[in-house]
Design a protein around this motif. Structure first.
Motif, PDB file in Angstrom:
ATOM      1  N   ASN A 180      -0.238  -0.165  19.324  1.00  0.00           N
ATOM      2  CA  ASN A 180       1.031  -0.869  19.138  1.00  0.00           C
ATOM      3  C   ASN A 180       1.460  -0.817  17.677  1.00  0.00           C
ATOM      4  N   ALA A 181       1.312   0.374  17.077  1.00  0.00           N
ATOM      5  CA  ALA A 181       1.582   0.545  15.653  1.00  0.00           C
ATOM      6  C   ALA A 181       2.998   1.031  15.408  1.00  0.00           C
ATOM      7  N   LYS A 182       3.475   0.789  14.192  1.00  0.00           N
ATOM      8  CA  LYS A 182       4.721   1.407  13.746  1.00  0.00           C
ATOM      9  C   LYS A 182       4.369   2.764  13.145  1.00  0.00           C
ATOM     10  N   PHE A 183       4.994   3.821  13.638  1.00  0.00           N
ATOM     11  CA  PHE A 183       4.735   5.163  13.138  1.00  0.00           C
ATOM     12  C   PHE A 183       5.804   5.506  12.099  1.00  0.00           C
ATOM     13  N   ALA A 184       5.347   5.832  10.883  1.00  0.00           N
ATOM     14  CA  ALA A 184       6.280   6.187   9.815  1.00  0.00           C
ATOM     15  C   ALA A 184       7.033   7.458  10.188  1.00  0.00           C
ATOM     16  N   ASP A 185       8.320   7.484   9.904  1.00  0.00           N
ATOM     17  CA  ASP A 185       9.170   8.607  10.303  1.00  0.00           C
ATOM     18  C   ASP A 185       9.212   9.666   9.207  1.00  0.00           C
ATOM     19  N   ASP A 186       8.733  10.869   9.521  1.00  0.00           N
ATOM     20  CA  ASP A 186       8.784  12.021   8.611  1.00  0.00           C
ATOM     21  C   ASP A 186       8.325  11.695   7.184  1.00  0.00           C
ATOM     22  N   PRO A 187       7.142  11.124   7.026  1.00  0.00           N
ATOM     23  CA  PRO A 187       6.694  10.756   5.677  1.00  0.00           C
ATOM     24  C   PRO A 187       6.280  11.973   4.861  1.00  0.00           C
ATOM     25  N   ASP A 188       6.584  11.961   3.563  1.00  0.00           N
ATOM     26  CA  ASP A 188       6.085  13.001   2.673  1.00  0.00           C
ATOM     27  C   ASP A 188       4.924  12.414   1.856  1.00  0.00           C
ATOM     28  N   PRO A 189       4.277  13.190   0.989  1.00  0.00           N
ATOM     29  CA  PRO A 189       3.122  12.678   0.247  1.00  0.00           C
ATOM     30  C   PRO A 189       3.411  11.437  -0.596  1.00  0.00           C
ATOM     31  N   SER A 190       4.626  11.306  -1.113  1.00  0.00           N
ATOM     32  CA  SER A 190       4.938  10.112  -1.902  1.00  0.00           C
ATOM     33  C   SER A 190       4.975   8.867  -1.018  1.00  0.00           C
ATOM     34  N   ASN A 191       5.440   9.010   0.225  1.00  0.00           N
ATOM     35  CA  ASN A 191       5.428   7.889   1.170  1.00  0.00           C
ATOM     36  C   ASN A 191       4.001   7.478   1.517  1.00  0.00           C
ATOM     37  N   PHE A 192       3.110   8.459   1.590  1.00  0.00           N
ATOM     38  CA  PHE A 192       1.704   8.198   1.878  1.00  0.00           C
ATOM     39  C   PHE A 192       1.093   7.325   0.772  1.00  0.00           C
ATOM     40  N   VAL A 193       1.329   7.695  -0.478  1.00  0.00           N
ATOM     41  CA  VAL A 193       0.802   6.910  -1.597  1.00  0.00           C
ATOM     42  C   VAL A 193       1.407   5.513  -1.598  1.00  0.00           C
ATOM     43  N   SER A 194       2.693   5.422  -1.359  1.00  0.00           N
ATOM     44  CA  SER A 194       3.386   4.136  -1.330  1.00  0.00           C
ATOM     45  C   SER A 194       2.846   3.230  -0.227  1.00  0.00           C
ATOM     46  N   ALA A 195       2.607   3.815   0.959  1.00  0.00           N
ATOM     47  CA  ALA A 195       2.102   3.023   2.087  1.00  0.00           C
ATOM     48  C   ALA A 195       0.742   2.417   1.778  1.00  0.00           C
ATOM     49  N   ILE A 196      -0.097   3.160   1.057  1.00  0.00           N
ATOM     50  CA  ILE A 196      -1.413   2.641   0.671  1.00  0.00           C
ATOM     51  C   ILE A 196      -1.258   1.559  -0.388  1.00  0.00           C
ATOM     52  N   LYS A 197      -0.439   1.809  -1.387  1.00  0.00           N
ATOM     53  CA  LYS A 197      -0.253   0.837  -2.474  1.00  0.00           C
ATOM     54  C   LYS A 197       0.187  -0.518  -1.942  1.00  0.00           C
ATOM     55  N   ASN A 198       1.049  -0.533  -0.957  1.00  0.00           N
ATOM     56  CA  ASN A 198       1.663  -1.778  -0.496  1.00  0.00           C
ATOM     57  C   ASN A 198       0.981  -2.407   0.715  1.00  0.00           C
ATOM     58  N   ALA A 199      -0.138  -1.825   1.162  1.00  0.00           N
ATOM     59  CA  ALA A 199      -0.848  -2.352   2.329  1.00  0.00           C
ATOM     60  C   ALA A 199      -1.775  -3.511   1.953  1.00  0.00           C
ATOM     61  N   GLU A 200      -2.039  -4.368   2.914  1.00  0.00           N
ATOM     62  CA  GLU A 200      -3.062  -5.412   2.740  1.00  0.00           C
ATOM     63  C   GLU A 200      -4.445  -4.830   2.993  1.00  0.00           C
ATOM     64  N   TYR A 201      -4.549  -4.009   4.041  1.00  0.00           N
ATOM     65  CA  TYR A 201      -5.800  -3.333   4.388  1.00  0.00           C
ATOM     66  C   TYR A 201      -5.488  -1.859   4.627  1.00  0.00           C
ATOM     67  N   VAL A 202      -6.462  -1.001   4.313  1.00  0.00           N
ATOM     68  CA  VAL A 202      -6.357   0.420   4.633  1.00  0.00           C
ATOM     69  C   VAL A 202      -7.565   0.801   5.478  1.00  0.00           C
TER      70      VAL A 202
END
Length: 379
Positions: free
Chosen positions: A268-290
């Motif tokens: 039941n996850a939200k799937f990021a739409d067409d992420p590039d490498p910068s979105n990947f780094v951003s998603a990790i930076k702003n997460a509570e858990y990875v």
């Protein structure tokens, strides 16, 4: 003065491959060298170089996975095409390329234009890549200086049938470093030389350096668990579900389209739409858990001081087990307690990581690695 050839793999459109390629070139540039990455496309003319792989079961198993991945990509060609475009746009924006080189003969001819070559990181020395004869640097003239910065073998040993070819090309390098302890042992076994273990090029730069490429908006708002798995095993996903249930946080995913896992649909996850490498780094930076089984997912979790849970991509007894590189990284960082052995433990929520100590460990490795790379390029 001739340029430096940076031999990396930004054409492999996954987050880690592109980000380490970018970091390798950025490091060479920072040290003051005019350089470009080799934009090479192989042709079917060199297919005979792969014939020996037919005799190596572990490589053929990987080849079968590759075939299945191709079938999936054809079925989802529109989505894959969009995804490829954003990756290529990132590379075009942030990296400097050579003129396009097609075919091995053209590659050998182009090799004369460089005074030195720096081979980058990632699993460039994985036996599955041996057939291309690209990451061996055999296409360079004999007198061209060769520097290997943090390549990975991605396996625990080189297949017996490939040992001679590995010995031959390794001996041509002027300087060799590796990314993990297991790679150090492999080079020692093949050449008799003890080579240094340095950090992945992405670790050469601190979190604030990586902030320079972040997009204006993150992939989602609010608190969340970020999930990035390369493998298709069910057990890590079950642990993620328990984490989500206990924390009440939603799950954000960036699927990897190499090994498809149908169980992802049950998160039941939200799937990021067409992420590039910068979105990947951003998603990790702003997460509570990875939650990840990815080497570079783990790297950026460490750089951004995340509550990270690290899983095995393959089972411990699998012939495809590549976990040594993650164990090496976590050992150096002092974070082996963040490894999840497929069994949920509440400590992954309650225990905290002493990132002040981790930063000291990483900074020591970072300084050593910068020094190694600088001296290797000069000497």
């Amino acid at each position: 003065m001739k340029k430096v050839a940076v031999v990396v793999c930004p054409n492999i459109r996954n987050f880690g491959s592109v980000l380490q390629s970018y970091a390798t070139q950025k490091a060479v540039t920072k040290l003051g060298y005019d350089n470009e990455y080799i934009k090479y496309t192989k042709t079917k003319k060199t297919a005979y170089k792969y014939l020996i792989q037919l005799l190596i079961p572990s490589i053929m198993a990987e080849r079968w996975s590759f075939v299945k991945r191709k079938f999936f990509q054809r079925k989802n060609s529109e989505f894959i095409s969009r995804r490829n475009k954003v990756f290529d746009a990132f590379v075009d924006r942030y990296m400097t390329a050579s003129p396009k080189i097609v075919g091995y003969d053209a590659l050998k001819k182009a090799g004369r234009n460089y005074s030195m070559a720096v081979l980058g990181s990632d699993q460039v020395w994985n036996p599955i890549n041996s057939g291309s004869d690209f990451y061996t640097l055999n296409w360079l003239p004999k007198n061209t200086k060769r520097v290997a910065y943090a390549p990975s073998f991605g396996v625990s040993h080189v297949p017996f049938l490939l040992e001679k070819s590995y010995k031959d090309f390794l001996k041509k390098f002027d300087h060799i470093s590796v990314r993990e302890i297991r790679g150090q042992k492999i080079v020692k076994q093949l050449t008799g030389e003890k080579v240094p273990v340095v950090c992945d090029p992405t670790i050469l730069f601190k979190a604030e350096d990586w902030d320079d490429i972040l997009p204006e908006k993150n992939v989602t708002e609010g608190k969340y668990i970020f999930c990035y798995f390369l493998g298709n095993r069910r057990e890590p996903r079950e642990c993620v579900l328990k984490l989500a249930k206990k924390t009440g946080l939603p799950i954000v995913m960036m699927p990897f389209f190499g090994e498809i896992c149908e169980y992802d649909n049950k998160l039941n996850a939200k799937f990021a739409d067409d992420p590039d490498p910068s979105n990947f780094v951003s998603a990790i930076k702003n997460a509570e858990y990875v939650c990840t089984d990815s080497y570079h997912g783990t790297v950026f979790s460490i750089l951004y001081h995340k509550k990270v849970m690290v899983f095995r991509r393959h089972s411990a007894d699998s012939s495809k087990n590549t976990f040594s590189r993650l164990e090496s990284l976590l050992s150096i960082a002092g974070m082996k307690d963040r490894i999840v052995n497929d069994v949920w433990e509440d400590r992954f929520i309650t225990d905290s990581t002493d990132y002040a100590e981790v930063d000291k460990n990483i900074e020591k490795l970072r300084k050593y690695s910068w020094n190694y790379l600088s001296k290797s390029l000069k000497n």
